[in-house]
Design a protein around this motif. Structure first.
Motif, PDB file in Angstrom:
ATOM      1  N   SER A   1       0.828  -1.211   0.000  1.00  0.00           N
ATOM      2  CA  SER A   1       0.000   0.000   0.000  1.00  0.00           C
ATOM      3  C   SER A   1       0.862   1.261   0.000  1.00  0.00           C
ATOM      4  N   PHE A   2       1.999   1.207   0.676  1.00  0.00           N
ATOM      5  CA  PHE A   2       2.905   2.357   0.642  1.00  0.00           C
ATOM      6  C   PHE A   2       3.479   2.539  -0.761  1.00  0.00           C
TER       7      PHE A   2
ATOM      8  N   LYS B   1       3.200   5.911  -3.433  1.00  0.00           N
ATOM      9  CA  LYS B   1       4.236   6.549  -4.251  1.00  0.00           C
ATOM     10  C   LYS B   1       3.778   6.668  -5.705  1.00  0.00           C
ATOM     11  N   GLU B   2       3.066   5.651  -6.197  1.00  0.00           N
ATOM     12  CA  GLU B   2       2.583   5.699  -7.576  1.00  0.00           C
ATOM     13  C   GLU B   2       1.480   6.736  -7.742  1.00  0.00           C
ATOM     14  N   PHE B   3       0.717   6.987  -6.672  1.00  0.00           N
ATOM     15  CA  PHE B   3      -0.323   8.015  -6.698  1.00  0.00           C
ATOM     16  C   PHE B   3       0.256   9.415  -6.483  1.00  0.00           C
ATOM     17  N   PHE B   4       1.580   9.494  -6.276  1.00  0.00           N
ATOM     18  CA  PHE B   4       2.251  10.763  -5.998  1.00  0.00           C
ATOM     19  C   PHE B   4       1.711  11.428  -4.730  1.00  0.00           C
ATOM     20  N   CYS B   5       1.472  10.626  -3.702  1.00  0.00           N
ATOM     21  CA  CYS B   5       1.037  11.176  -2.425  1.00  0.00           C
ATOM     22  C   CYS B   5       2.199  11.925  -1.774  1.00  0.00           C
ATOM     23  N   GLY B   6       1.882  12.945  -1.027  1.00  0.00           N
ATOM     24  CA  GLY B   6       2.911  13.710  -0.327  1.00  0.00           C
ATOM     25  C   GLY B   6       3.225  13.086   1.016  1.00  0.00           C
ATOM     26  N   GLU B   7       2.814  13.745   2.085  1.00  0.00           N
ATOM     27  CA  GLU B   7       3.024  13.200   3.421  1.00  0.00           C
ATOM     28  C   GLU B   7       2.134  11.979   3.621  1.00  0.00           C
ATOM     29  N   THR B   8       2.675  10.936   4.236  1.00  0.00           N
ATOM     30  CA  THR B   8       1.920   9.701   4.432  1.00  0.00           C
ATOM     31  C   THR B   8       1.948   9.268   5.897  1.00  0.00           C
TER      32      THR B   8
ATOM     33  N   ALA C   1      -9.065   7.379   9.881  1.00  0.00           N
ATOM     34  CA  ALA C   1      -8.143   8.510   9.943  1.00  0.00           C
ATOM     35  C   ALA C   1      -8.586   9.634   9.012  1.00  0.00           C
ATOM     36  N   VAL C   2      -9.203   9.278   7.898  1.00  0.00           N
ATOM     37  CA  VAL C   2      -9.696  10.297   6.962  1.00  0.00           C
ATOM     38  C   VAL C   2     -10.986  10.913   7.488  1.00  0.00           C
ATOM     39  N   VAL C   3     -11.888  10.071   7.969  1.00  0.00           N
ATOM     40  CA  VAL C   3     -13.161  10.578   8.484  1.00  0.00           C
ATOM     41  C   VAL C   3     -12.938  11.524   9.667  1.00  0.00           C
ATOM     42  N   SER C   4     -11.967  11.209  10.528  1.00  0.00           N
ATOM     43  CA  SER C   4     -11.703  12.031  11.713  1.00  0.00           C
ATOM     44  C   SER C   4     -10.957  13.321  11.389  1.00  0.00           C
ATOM     45  N   GLY C   5     -10.363  13.386  10.193  1.00  0.00           N
ATOM     46  CA  GLY C   5      -9.594  14.561   9.827  1.00  0.00           C
ATOM     47  C   GLY C   5      -8.105  14.444  10.096  1.00  0.00           C
ATOM     48  N   GLU C   6      -7.668  13.301  10.667  1.00  0.00           N
ATOM     49  CA  GLU C   6      -6.227  13.099  10.864  1.00  0.00           C
ATOM     50  C   GLU C   6      -5.487  13.121   9.528  1.00  0.00           C
ATOM     51  N   CYS C   7      -6.139  12.598   8.488  1.00  0.00           N
ATOM     52  CA  CYS C   7      -5.567  12.571   7.144  1.00  0.00           C
ATOM     53  C   CYS C   7      -6.589  13.119   6.156  1.00  0.00           C
ATOM     54  N   ASP C   8      -6.109  13.558   5.011  1.00  0.00           N
ATOM     55  CA  ASP C   8      -6.985  14.136   3.992  1.00  0.00           C
ATOM     56  C   ASP C   8      -7.539  13.081   3.045  1.00  0.00           C
ATOM     57  N   GLU C   9      -6.837  11.976   2.892  1.00  0.00           N
ATOM     58  CA  GLU C   9      -7.226  10.939   1.958  1.00  0.00           C
ATOM     59  C   GLU C   9      -6.559   9.637   2.388  1.00  0.00           C
ATOM     60  N   CYS C  10      -6.906   8.543   1.710  1.00  0.00           N
ATOM     61  CA  CYS C  10      -6.260   7.275   2.009  1.00  0.00           C
ATOM     62  C   CYS C  10      -6.118   6.431   0.760  1.00  0.00           C
ATOM     63  N   VAL C  11      -5.222   5.467   0.827  1.00  0.00           N
ATOM     64  CA  VAL C  11      -5.012   4.501  -0.254  1.00  0.00           C
ATOM     65  C   VAL C  11      -5.214   3.113   0.321  1.00  0.00           C
ATOM     66  N   LEU C  12      -6.074   2.310  -0.335  1.00  0.00           N
ATOM     67  CA  LEU C  12      -6.386   0.972   0.145  1.00  0.00           C
ATOM     68  C   LEU C  12      -6.379  -0.035  -0.996  1.00  0.00           C
TER      69      LEU C  12
END
Length: 268
Positions: A13-14, A18-25, A37-48
């Motif tokens: 998943s990590f 990188k292939e999605f060009f994500c910034g901070e992970t 983590a996305v729903v709570s606002g800890e993160c802006d998006e997720c990859v699954l």
């Protein structure tokens, strides 16, 4: 932009991040923790991980799509190559336990039966989590790479060389563009109930590319259906609105999962 993913920097998943060009992970232990983590606002998006070419749908991700208000924004397919990882000096014949995610263990099932037939297969939260469980030369993990202090004792152990996984990028925001889309719906439990709903896709000129059933958890024999589809080249916006309106009127339940495009590996 902060992106949540399953596992740590040694996980598949990590690699997808990188292939999605994500910034901070930020890595999390379970699929539900990633989504939360996305729903709570800890993160802006997720990859699954969403679907594997050998083992099919990742059911934990399907459950997240139903239970959380998150939407697919893009998808990418990556080849998955598995290795058997152990401590330096470990030998195949000495391995007694093999740790990994259930999907990875299944994707390497034949190889494990032939090469470490007596080893117990122990499911873990992720392939990268499995690496942290190796404590001695009788233990190994199926993963994409080795951590410091470990070594790969066998490469390319996946049973099928075309083994690949589709990853999805999710957020709380809907895309308003994209040629592809997904929904999950329930159908009335009566003769022709499912067929009636599926014909709505035909009427809206949608090309279905995948349909998958999943227990609704409301009772034994009650199912929901995940459908991926391609919008028509002309008048796609109107066609999608027509379909969603028809589904909401005629399906037992419906949830729109997002509109998106697929990323070609060559473009990533």
């Amino acid at each position: 932009m902060r992106t949540a993913y399953l596992g740590d920097e040694y996980s598949h998943s990590f690699a997808a991040c990188k292939e999605f060009f994500c910034g901070e992970t930020a890595g999390y232990r379970t699929v539900r923790e990633v989504a939360a983590a996305v729903v709570s606002g800890e993160c802006d998006e997720c990859v699954l991980p969403a679907e594997n070419s050998v083992e099919g749908a990742v059911t934990a991700t399907e459950d997240v799509l139903v239970d959380f208000d998150l939407y697919i924004r893009s998808r990418i397919v990556l080849p998955i190559r598995h290795c058997l990882v152990a401590l330096p000096g470990a030998k195949l014949l000495d391995i007694e336990k093999v740790y990994s995610h259930p999907q990875a263990l299944a994707q390497c099932g034949k190889w494990l039966s032939e090469n470490v037939p007596n080893a117990e297969r122990i499911p873990t939260l992720s392939t990268s989590y499995a690496l942290g469980l190796i404590e001695n030369a009788r233990q190994a993990a199926v993963a994409g790479s080795a951590k410091n202090g470990q070594e790969i004792i066998a490469r390319g152990i996946e049973d099928y060389k075309h083994n690949s996984t589709r990853f999805i990028r999710l957020s709380k925001e809907l895309n308003d563009a994209g040629r592809r889309a997904s929904v999950v719906f329930g159908a009335e439990n009566r003769p022709g109930g499912l067929l009636y709903v599926l014909k709505l896709f035909e009427s809206a000129r949608m090309n279905m590319t995948r349909i998958e059933s999943r227990p609704s958890k409301a009772g034994l024999g009650d199912y929901i259906f995940f459908v991926d589809f391609v919008l028509p080249e002309s008048n796609g916006d109107a066609a999608l609105k027509e379909l969603l309106c028809s589904l909401r009127k005629n399906a037992a339940s419906v949830k729109f999962l997002g509109r998106y495009d697929d990323i070609n590996k060559a473009e990533a």
